[in-house]
Design a protein around this motif. Sequence first.
Motif, PDB file in Angstrom:
ATOM      1  N   PHE A  83      -0.472   7.516   6.194  1.00  0.00           N
ATOM      2  CA  PHE A  83      -1.038   7.784   4.868  1.00  0.00           C
ATOM      3  C   PHE A  83      -1.689   9.169   4.852  1.00  0.00           C
ATOM      4  CE2 PHE A  83      -0.770   3.186   5.134  1.00  0.00           C
ATOM      5  CZ  PHE A  83      -0.265   2.840   3.883  1.00  0.00           C
ATOM      6  N   LYS A 119       0.836  -1.218   0.000  1.00  0.00           N
ATOM      7  CA  LYS A 119       0.000   0.000   0.000  1.00  0.00           C
ATOM      8  C   LYS A 119       0.864   1.257   0.000  1.00  0.00           C
ATOM      9  CE  LYS A 119      -2.440  -1.105   3.648  1.00  0.00           C
ATOM     10  NZ  LYS A 119      -3.456  -0.971   4.734  1.00  0.00           N
ATOM     11  N   LYS A 170       1.405   7.681  -6.176  1.00  0.00           N
ATOM     12  CA  LYS A 170       0.295   8.630  -6.265  1.00  0.00           C
ATOM     13  C   LYS A 170       0.735  10.011  -5.796  1.00  0.00           C
ATOM     14  CE  LYS A 170      -2.509   8.916  -2.857  1.00  0.00           C
ATOM     15  NZ  LYS A 170      -3.513   8.665  -1.779  1.00  0.00           N
ATOM     16  N   TRP A 171       1.414  10.065  -4.646  1.00  0.00           N
ATOM     17  CA  TRP A 171       1.855  11.361  -4.107  1.00  0.00           C
ATOM     18  C   TRP A 171       2.815  12.057  -5.057  1.00  0.00           C
ATOM     19  CZ3 TRP A 171       2.940   8.190   0.833  1.00  0.00           C
ATOM     20  CH2 TRP A 171       1.758   8.037   1.566  1.00  0.00           C
ATOM     21  N   ASP A 177      -0.908  12.418   2.430  1.00  0.00           N
ATOM     22  CA  ASP A 177      -2.068  12.908   1.673  1.00  0.00           C
ATOM     23  C   ASP A 177      -2.265  14.399   1.942  1.00  0.00           C
ATOM     24  OD1 ASP A 177      -2.818  10.519   0.448  1.00  0.00           O
ATOM     25  OD2 ASP A 177      -4.228   9.963   2.032  1.00  0.00           O
ATOM     26  N   SER A 211       1.045   4.281  -2.744  1.00  0.00           N
ATOM     27  CA  SER A 211       0.746   5.649  -2.303  1.00  0.00           C
ATOM     28  C   SER A 211       1.866   6.609  -2.687  1.00  0.00           C
ATOM     29  CB  SER A 211       0.522   5.673  -0.793  1.00  0.00           C
ATOM     30  OG  SER A 211      -0.644   4.961  -0.437  1.00  0.00           O
TER      31      SER A 211
END
Length: 301
Positions: free
Chosen positions: A286, A177, A184-185, A290, A181
């Motif tokens: 996370f 995960k 994505k970041w 985010d 992530s």
Amino acid sequence: MKKIFFNLVGLLFALSAMPSHAALNILACEPEWSALAAEIGGNKVRVSSATTALQDPHRIEARPSLIAKARNADLLACTGLELETGWLPILVQQSGNMKIMPGQPGYFEAGQYVTRLEVPTRLDRSEGDVHASGNPHIQQNPHNIARVADALTSRMAAIDPANAAYYRARHKNFSAKWDASIKKWEQQAAPLRGVAIVEHHKNMEYLLNWLGMRAVGTLESKPGVEPSAAHLSQLLRQLQQQPAKIVIRAAYQDARASRWLAERAHIPVVVLPFTVGGDEGTKDLFGLFDRTVRLLTEAAQ
């Protein structure tokens, strides 16, 4: 005899109701390592943090309640790199807990497992709060979190071999995960590359290095020295020649200097959570990234 019999039955019942293996008791120095230990340890660990996101991790008191937590810890997970040098040695010594003494398996320093930034070539205390081992604020780069997670899992498995397979399985899930992530970041943060910022204290270097942002000034004239009116005025004049797009500070830092500069330079202030718990949107690791990426990208638009 009848009373003894019932007492024995009660004792056996109580023992059978206890878990077959007591939870691993972990004390983290900072919220990021508390959150990471909880991700890996799940219901096999009890985790607490010596500090919160609204405290300066350099300046903590070894309170009696904190000493009690250290006394009962099986594992002490800290950043190291001299971040806790003002209070951790006192805490460990007064706890009397041999398991968490430096050099023992129960003493874990996250800073030993990452590539350090800003390692000084010479030590000069006149330059302010300089760390001999490099900048200690390593949690600002998620790749560092991944490296520390690998090492922390191995340490937890070594201390608590009965639950080693459980820790490794949770670490595998977390890593999958986390890697997704990070991608994505980094996609979301692509517009931040090259963006110039002013920071309060040199505690955002790992974040800036990861995102390709650049600091053109600090509110502190020297690390650990509170912003002065003279320095802020000089910094304002500098920004007229070398503009910045954002002023950033950590949630635990005083707001006055960043507001003063932002109002006069006509740029926004971004208050970053800095670690888990820094604001309502950062309840875990996370959420920390985010929120950090979102705050920066919105301000830089």
